[in-house]
Scaffold this motif. Structure first.
Motif, short mmCIF file in Angstrom:
data_model
loop_
_atom_site.label_atom_id
_atom_site.label_comp_id
_atom_site.label_asym_id
_atom_site.label_seq_id
_atom_site.Cartn_x
_atom_site.Cartn_y
_atom_site.Cartn_z
N MET A 201 0.96 -1.21 0.11
CA MET A 201 -0.07 -0.05 0.03
C MET A 201 0.81 1.38 0.21
N LEU A 202 2.03 1.04 0.61
CA LEU A 202 2.63 2.32 0.80
C LEU A 202 3.53 2.50 -0.65
N GLU A 203 3.89 1.49 -1.36
CA GLU A 203 4.51 1.83 -2.54
C GLU A 203 3.49 2.43 -3.38
N LEU A 204 2.28 1.76 -3.46
CA LEU A 204 1.00 2.07 -4.49
C LEU A 204 0.82 3.26 -4.06
N ALA A 205 0.74 3.84 -2.99
CA ALA A 205 0.37 5.36 -2.68
C ALA A 205 1.33 6.21 -3.04
N SER A 206 2.81 5.87 -2.76
CA SER A 206 3.81 7.08 -3.21
C SER A 206 4.14 6.92 -4.71
N LEU A 207 3.45 5.80 -5.35
CA LEU A 207 3.46 5.91 -6.91
C LEU A 207 2.23 6.72 -7.55
N GLY A 208 1.28 7.06 -6.71
CA GLY A 208 0.28 7.73 -7.29
C GLY A 208 -1.31 7.38 -7.06
N ALA A 209 -1.34 6.12 -6.39
CA ALA A 209 -2.73 5.64 -6.04
C ALA A 209 -3.06 6.72 -4.91
N LYS A 210 -4.23 7.56 -5.45
CA LYS A 210 -4.44 8.39 -4.24
C LYS A 210 -5.44 8.21 -3.20
N VAL A 211 -5.76 6.80 -3.34
CA VAL A 211 -6.85 6.34 -2.20
C VAL A 211 -6.41 6.78 -0.70
N LEU A 212 -5.09 6.51 -0.44
CA LEU A 212 -4.54 6.98 0.83
C LEU A 212 -3.39 7.77 0.68
N GLN A 213 -3.11 8.50 1.61
CA GLN A 213 -1.87 9.57 1.44
C GLN A 213 -0.80 8.59 2.09
N THR A 214 0.35 8.71 1.24
CA THR A 214 1.54 7.80 1.59
C THR A 214 1.85 7.84 3.17
N ARG A 215 1.79 9.06 3.63
CA ARG A 215 2.37 9.15 4.89
C ARG A 215 1.48 8.50 5.91
N SER A 216 -0.05 8.55 5.49
CA SER A 216 -0.82 7.85 6.37
C SER A 216 -0.70 6.19 6.55
N VAL A 217 -0.09 5.76 5.41
CA VAL A 217 0.25 4.44 5.51
C VAL A 217 1.53 4.12 6.29
N GLU A 218 2.58 5.13 6.13
CA GLU A 218 3.76 4.96 6.86
C GLU A 218 3.45 4.98 8.34
N LEU A 219 2.59 5.92 8.82
CA LEU A 219 2.22 6.05 10.16
C LEU A 219 1.56 4.81 10.61
N ALA A 220 0.47 4.11 9.94
CA ALA A 220 -0.26 3.02 10.40
C ALA A 220 0.54 1.86 10.64
N MET A 221 1.67 1.70 9.44
CA MET A 221 2.70 0.62 9.77
C MET A 221 3.55 0.90 10.95
N ARG A 222 4.17 1.94 11.07
CA ARG A 222 4.59 2.12 12.45
C ARG A 222 4.02 1.81 13.44
N TYR A 223 2.79 2.50 13.79
CA TYR A 223 1.97 2.39 15.07
C TYR A 223 1.12 1.38 15.13
N LYS A 224 1.21 0.21 14.24
CA LYS A 224 0.44 -0.82 14.11
C LYS A 224 -1.18 -0.47 14.14
N VAL A 225 -1.63 0.49 13.42
CA VAL A 225 -2.88 1.04 13.27
C VAL A 225 -3.93 0.03 12.40
N ARG A 226 -4.91 -0.46 12.87
CA ARG A 226 -5.70 -1.21 11.74
C ARG A 226 -6.33 -0.33 11.02
N LEU A 227 -5.95 -0.41 9.70
CA LEU A 227 -6.55 0.79 8.92
C LEU A 227 -7.36 0.16 7.72
N ARG A 228 -8.47 0.67 7.43
CA ARG A 228 -9.51 -0.11 6.50
C ARG A 228 -9.90 1.41 5.79
#
Ligand code: ADP
Ligand code: ASP
Ligand code: MG
Length: 418
Positions: A201-228
């Protein structure tokens, strides 16, 4: 009380009836026993409109004033959402970034979180409020000025609140019902995924898939947020949408799991740059200082038009967002005027797009690049620049072939099949 974060994007709060629709979803969760932090975007189109106003007023604008203007759309929807919830009998209060306060760095236009103290919002929950409606996308700097987090930043606000408040889940309500193998708007065979790994998801977002902002995925990964990610226009329950989760929660994994594109790319080539240590540092240092986001970089040997010239020269090609071309030109002019480097001419192409394939399975599979290039060749699409990493391959191509390329790659890697 268990707590949920629910984020509604621009199309989900585009007018009063959609705000009401979103408020009903919030009410349902309150009735299930949750305290809810709602993060809202501006009504769709509003942020774009305000960015346009700023750019028409001042070409190389003061970023502090940009933030003062473009952050305002979220203030409107936060207040309206709180009012709508109150009308429905749900005790709700709105919060602008500075009121929370959402403390960020002072990098206007792309600020980052420093911290989000919980005390003020928790005190309101303790008074009996069930919902805190927070304006997404904005924060406040140590200097006390309003900041914004970069386009699409409300996603990041949502994840940051989920992490700060230990939310059970962070639900991103949007205009599609999940994360797809590629943008369903340009490929009708796109398939919705049940789950996707953080890294993909991080790669897709940073490569243009705007459904999630890249930074939001980074944070979710780091803080183990259940993201839907799920639809605000459909009836949904705990199983709806796409869960972004750890790799080991996913059973099936394809070599390529998604295709992303970025439409507004430009390519610049500095011809005949003198080839010596430090020249790349001088060029890209100047661009970085001017705030230009350089992405792909290629260096190759210049064509020798004068055989008697024994000095070595190189051509330096890089890609950047189209709207940063003027800024880049100015940075290059200033750097050459200051004697940092010399070149013979500059070629700019603003009609390119980037198309990428992403998949964690690529780590252990050879031949993915060859297959990708063959698929593009079969459609007669010429590749201008290539970059790769462990789990992605990106190419720069003429923009007019972008949709064709996405569809061809989606077919080649059989992404319509689970
Ligand atoms: P919001 O306003 O809710 O934040 P965005 O417009 O930022 O919504 O993001 C949702 C859009 O992202 C979808 O409408 C879709 O066109 C686009 N998109 C791009 N790639 C994908 C993908 N792989 N899966 C789902 N949506 C995608
Ligand atoms: N309104 C902001 C934007 O359009 C933030 C967001 O919607 O996430 O970029
Ligand atoms: Mg968005």
């Amino acid at each position: 009380m268990p707590l949920l974060v629910m984020k509604f994007g621009g199309t989900s709060v585009a007018d009063l009836s959609r705000i009401e629709n979103a408020a009903k979803k919030v009410q349902q969760e309150v009735e299930r026993g949750y305290d809810v932090i709602v993060i809202v975007s501006a009504m769709s189109g509003k942020t774009n409109e305000m960015v346009g106003w700023v750019e028409s007023t001042s070409k190389l604008y003061d970023a502090r004033e940009y933030d003062a203007v473009v952050s305002s759309g979220e203030n409107v929807t936060a207040g309206l959402m709180a009012l709508r919830l109150q009308e429905m009998g749900v005790p709700a209060r709105s919060w602008q970034g500075w009121q929370v306060p959402i403390n960020t760095t002072s990098v206007h236009g792309s600020a980052r979180f420093i911290d989000i103290p919980r005390a003020n919002i928790e005190a309101k929950f303790a008074e009996g409020f069930k919902v805190a409606v927070v304006a997404g996308f904005q924060g406040v700097s140590a200097e006390g000025r309003i900041t914004t987090l970069g386009r699409g930043g409300s996603d990041t606000t949502a994840v940051a609140f989920a992490a700060a408040f230990g939310a059970e889940r962070c639900d991103i309500y949007t205009d599609v019902d999940g994360v797809y193998t590629t943008d369903p708007r340009i490929c009708r065979k796109a398939r919705k995924m049940e789950k996707i790994a953080f890294e993909e998801m991080l790669e897709l977002a940073s490569l243009g898939a705007k459904v999630l902002q890249t930074r939001s995925v980074e944070l979710a990964m780091r803080y183990k947020v259940r993201l839907r990610v799920l639809s605000s226009f459909e009836d949904t329950d705990e199983t709806s949408g796409t869960l972004v989760c750890d790799e080991d929660e996913i059973m099936e994994s394809k070599v390529v799991s998604g295709v992303a594109y970025s439409r507004d790319e430009a390519k610049m080539t500095l011809l005949k740059v003198e080839d010596r240590p430090g020249v790349a540092a001088a060029i890209f240092g100047s661009l970085a200082d001017a705030g230009v986001n350089v992405d792909m970089i290629v260096q190759n040997i210049s064509e020798q038009d004068d055989p008697s010239d024994k000095r070595a020269h190189t051509d330096m090609t890089f890609s950047l967002p189209t709207n940063q071309v003027d800024r880049a030109k100015q940075a290059i002019d200033e750097a050459t005027a200051a004697g940092k480097f010399v070149y013979s001419s500059l070629v700019t192409d603003t009609d390119v797009a980037k198309v990428s394939v992403v998949g964690i399975g690529m780590r252990s599979q050879v031949g993915v690049a060859a297959k990708m290039f063959a698929a593009l060749a079969a459609e007669n699409v010429n590749i201008k620049v290539i970059t790769t990493s462990e789990i992605k391959i990106s190419v720069l191509i003429d923009r007019k072939y972008m949709e064709l390329a996405v569809q061809a790659l989606h077919d080649t890697f059989e992404l319509d099949q689970a």
